[in-house]
Design a protein around this motif. Sequence first.
Motif, PDB file in Angstrom:
ATOM      1  N   VAL A  94       0.990  -1.096   0.046  1.00  0.00           N
ATOM      2  CA  VAL A  94       0.079   0.014   0.012  1.00  0.00           C
ATOM      3  C   VAL A  94       0.672   1.119  -0.004  1.00  0.00           C
ATOM      4  N   SER A  95       0.805   2.127  -0.897  1.00  0.00           N
ATOM      5  CA  SER A  95       1.343   3.345  -0.889  1.00  0.00           C
ATOM      6  C   SER A  95       0.477   4.488  -0.536  1.00  0.00           C
ATOM      7  N   TYR A  96       1.109   5.459   0.139  1.00  0.00           N
ATOM      8  CA  TYR A  96       0.253   6.362   0.610  1.00  0.00           C
ATOM      9  C   TYR A  96       0.828   7.784  -0.284  1.00  0.00           C
ATOM     10  N   GLU A  97       0.111   8.643  -0.423  1.00  0.00           N
ATOM     11  CA  GLU A  97       0.602   9.829  -1.182  1.00  0.00           C
ATOM     12  C   GLU A  97      -0.373  10.975  -0.968  1.00  0.00           C
ATOM     13  N   PRO A  98      -0.048  12.415  -1.118  1.00  0.00           N
ATOM     14  CA  PRO A  98      -0.927  13.405  -0.937  1.00  0.00           C
ATOM     15  C   PRO A  98      -2.327  13.135  -2.002  1.00  0.00           C
ATOM     16  N   HIS A  99      -3.667  13.550  -1.269  1.00  0.00           N
ATOM     17  CA  HIS A  99      -4.612  13.451  -2.070  1.00  0.00           C
ATOM     18  C   HIS A  99      -4.515  13.928  -3.440  1.00  0.00           C
ATOM     19  N   VAL A 100      -3.742  15.066  -3.508  1.00  0.00           N
ATOM     20  CA  VAL A 100      -3.974  15.620  -4.916  1.00  0.00           C
ATOM     21  C   VAL A 100      -3.020  14.680  -6.036  1.00  0.00           C
ATOM     22  N   GLU A 101      -2.128  14.006  -5.343  1.00  0.00           N
ATOM     23  CA  GLU A 101      -1.217  13.202  -6.366  1.00  0.00           C
ATOM     24  C   GLU A 101      -2.319  12.056  -6.694  1.00  0.00           C
ATOM     25  N   PHE A 102      -2.921  11.330  -5.530  1.00  0.00           N
ATOM     26  CA  PHE A 102      -3.784  10.334  -5.645  1.00  0.00           C
ATOM     27  C   PHE A 102      -4.791  10.566  -6.785  1.00  0.00           C
ATOM     28  N   LYS A 103      -5.567  11.612  -6.894  1.00  0.00           N
ATOM     29  CA  LYS A 103      -6.404  12.016  -7.746  1.00  0.00           C
ATOM     30  C   LYS A 103      -6.144  12.023  -9.140  1.00  0.00           C
ATOM     31  N   ARG A 104      -4.694  12.450  -9.434  1.00  0.00           N
ATOM     32  CA  ARG A 104      -4.160  12.350 -10.761  1.00  0.00           C
ATOM     33  C   ARG A 104      -4.175  10.932 -11.537  1.00  0.00           C
ATOM     34  N   ARG A 105      -4.130   9.963 -10.451  1.00  0.00           N
ATOM     35  CA  ARG A 105      -3.893   8.464 -10.899  1.00  0.00           C
ATOM     36  C   ARG A 105      -5.314   8.033 -11.908  1.00  0.00           C
ATOM     37  N   VAL A 106      -6.348   8.616 -11.153  1.00  0.00           N
ATOM     38  CA  VAL A 106      -7.968   8.308 -11.290  1.00  0.00           C
ATOM     39  C   VAL A 106      -8.177   8.263 -12.960  1.00  0.00           C
ATOM     40  N   SER A 107      -7.651   9.179 -13.649  1.00  0.00           N
ATOM     41  CA  SER A 107      -8.001   9.408 -15.046  1.00  0.00           C
ATOM     42  C   SER A 107      -7.536   7.961 -15.862  1.00  0.00           C
ATOM     43  N   GLN A 108      -6.632   7.425 -15.260  1.00  0.00           N
ATOM     44  CA  GLN A 108      -5.882   6.315 -16.107  1.00  0.00           C
ATOM     45  C   GLN A 108      -6.700   4.796 -15.653  1.00  0.00           C
ATOM     46  N   ALA A 109      -7.550   4.935 -14.889  1.00  0.00           N
ATOM     47  CA  ALA A 109      -8.280   3.621 -14.385  1.00  0.00           C
ATOM     48  C   ALA A 109      -9.152   3.211 -15.407  1.00  0.00           C
ATOM     49  N   ILE A 110      -9.364   1.814 -15.267  1.00  0.00           N
ATOM     50  CA  ILE A 110     -10.416   1.348 -16.109  1.00  0.00           C
ATOM     51  C   ILE A 110     -11.831   1.750 -15.825  1.00  0.00           C
ATOM     52  N   GLY A 111     -12.143   1.924 -14.516  1.00  0.00           N
ATOM     53  CA  GLY A 111     -13.350   2.334 -13.951  1.00  0.00           C
ATOM     54  C   GLY A 111     -13.565   2.582 -12.542  1.00  0.00           C
ATOM     55  N   LEU A 112     -14.557   3.106 -11.960  1.00  0.00           N
ATOM     56  CA  LEU A 112     -14.532   3.617 -10.407  1.00  0.00           C
ATOM     57  C   LEU A 112     -15.845   2.997  -9.986  1.00  0.00           C
ATOM     58  N   ILE A 113     -15.870   2.504  -8.870  1.00  0.00           N
ATOM     59  CA  ILE A 113     -16.926   2.043  -8.251  1.00  0.00           C
ATOM     60  C   ILE A 113     -17.416   3.078  -6.953  1.00  0.00           C
ATOM     61  N   ARG A 114     -18.404   3.779  -7.090  1.00  0.00           N
ATOM     62  CA  ARG A 114     -18.687   4.934  -6.203  1.00  0.00           C
ATOM     63  C   ARG A 114     -19.438   4.161  -4.936  1.00  0.00           C
ATOM     64  N   THR A 115     -19.199   4.225  -3.790  1.00  0.00           N
ATOM     65  CA  THR A 115     -19.945   3.736  -2.623  1.00  0.00           C
ATOM     66  C   THR A 115     -20.720   4.707  -2.152  1.00  0.00           C
ATOM     67  N   GLY A 116     -21.208   4.583  -0.806  1.00  0.00           N
ATOM     68  CA  GLY A 116     -21.951   5.353   0.092  1.00  0.00           C
ATOM     69  C   GLY A 116     -21.222   5.882   1.293  1.00  0.00           C
ATOM     70  N   ASP A 117     -19.720   5.602   1.194  1.00  0.00           N
ATOM     71  CA  ASP A 117     -19.010   5.583   2.426  1.00  0.00           C
ATOM     72  C   ASP A 117     -18.815   6.999   2.806  1.00  0.00           C
ATOM     73  N   THR A 118     -18.933   7.294   3.988  1.00  0.00           N
ATOM     74  CA  THR A 118     -18.786   8.776   4.478  1.00  0.00           C
ATOM     75  C   THR A 118     -17.392   8.805   5.210  1.00  0.00           C
ATOM     76  N   LEU A 119     -16.504   7.890   5.339  1.00  0.00           N
ATOM     77  CA  LEU A 119     -15.481   7.986   6.026  1.00  0.00           C
ATOM     78  C   LEU A 119     -14.298   8.774   5.028  1.00  0.00           C
ATOM     79  N   GLN A 120     -13.798   9.541   5.806  1.00  0.00           N
ATOM     80  CA  GLN A 120     -12.767  10.442   5.182  1.00  0.00           C
ATOM     81  C   GLN A 120     -11.531   9.817   4.591  1.00  0.00           C
ATOM     82  N   TYR A 121     -11.445  10.379   3.095  1.00  0.00           N
ATOM     83  CA  TYR A 121     -10.273   9.804   2.377  1.00  0.00           C
ATOM     84  C   TYR A 121     -10.112   8.323   2.287  1.00  0.00           C
ATOM     85  N   SER A 122     -11.298   7.656   2.299  1.00  0.00           N
ATOM     86  CA  SER A 122     -11.267   6.280   2.377  1.00  0.00           C
ATOM     87  C   SER A 122     -11.201   5.511   0.981  1.00  0.00           C
ATOM     88  N   ASN A 123     -10.936   6.639  -0.301  1.00  0.00           N
ATOM     89  CA  ASN A 123     -10.815   6.075  -1.458  1.00  0.00           C
ATOM     90  C   ASN A 123      -9.603   5.185  -1.660  1.00  0.00           C
TER      91      ASN A 123
END
Length: 129
Positions: A94-123
Amino acid sequence: MLKTGILNPAINSLLSRVRHTNTLVIADRGFPFWPQIETIDISLIDDVPRVLDVLHAIRANFVVGRAFMAEEFRQKNFPATVDSFLGALQGVEVSYEPHVEFKRRVSQAIGLIRTGDTLQYSNIILESA
């Protein structure tokens, strides 16, 4: 008819298209929308389902090589919460990185599953092995 495992046909289809080193995002309810990647929204109400629920469900048939999470997840949540995620990712780097850097990876994903989670930064971004 499927009787066990993931019953959601959209999630089954998405998982079937993930190949070696492709990534998949499991996100909380407030995570931004990326129009260029497929998003499957399974949120129902607050915290149903949670990111951990989805992670546990897909680990049975999805080989995770690496996982990425925001550093802020460790900073904003209790150690027991962090440990529950690490337990669900046992054996996975598991690699941890600043949330801004984390979000830069998202556009390269095959897909995203959105949950109802309210836990902060649980992505979480899962990279297939």
